[in-house]
Design an enzyme around this catalytic site. Sequence first.
Site: not given
Ligand code: C2G
Length: 130
Positions: A44, A47
């Site tokens: 995705k 990294k």
């Molecule tokens: N999130 C949030 N507020 C933030 C940061 C993250 O609500 N300030 C939420 C994101 O919207 C997501 C969850 O926390 O629903 C996890 O975020 P990430 O770890 O950044 O996940 P991501 O890389 O978006 O992976 O299949 C979907 C992916 O695996 C999602």
Amino acid sequence: MSIVITFGTYDLFHIGHHNILNRAKNYGDKLVVGISTDALNYKKKQKYPVYCESERKTIVSSIKYVDEVFLEESLEQKREYIIKYKADILIMGNDWEGKFDELNDICKVIYLPRTENISTTKIKQDIKNL
Ligand code: C2G
């Protein structure tokens, strides 16, 4: 019993992650969380996360409102995971708004607002600037 499923990387676990998982749990009785594998992250974002998948999985599974955790190998397998874990509701942050609407035929799809001013990227930047 209603089952909620959500997905994410949850690298450098922070308050935004807590908020969405905690709110997701309020939509049902059981919360299942798919943790993106290191390989999926590389695909995705080109990294790897700071914390490896087994550590991220251990951290998320130790949260009291998380009931079950598994490794998400591919974004395209969401339908399979929803069926496998018998989820009634898919919850995602609104950075994914509209992206999973086609799954509305097997479960309810809800996008919740992200927590403002926090992200894994921002934490990494802030630490660099110390
Ligand atoms: N999130 C949030 N507020 C933030 C940061 C993250 O609500 N300030 C939420 C994101 O919207 C997501 C969850 O926390 O629903 C996890 O975020 P990430 O770890 O950044 O996940 P991501 O890389 O978006 O992976 O299949 C979907 C992916 O695996 C999602």
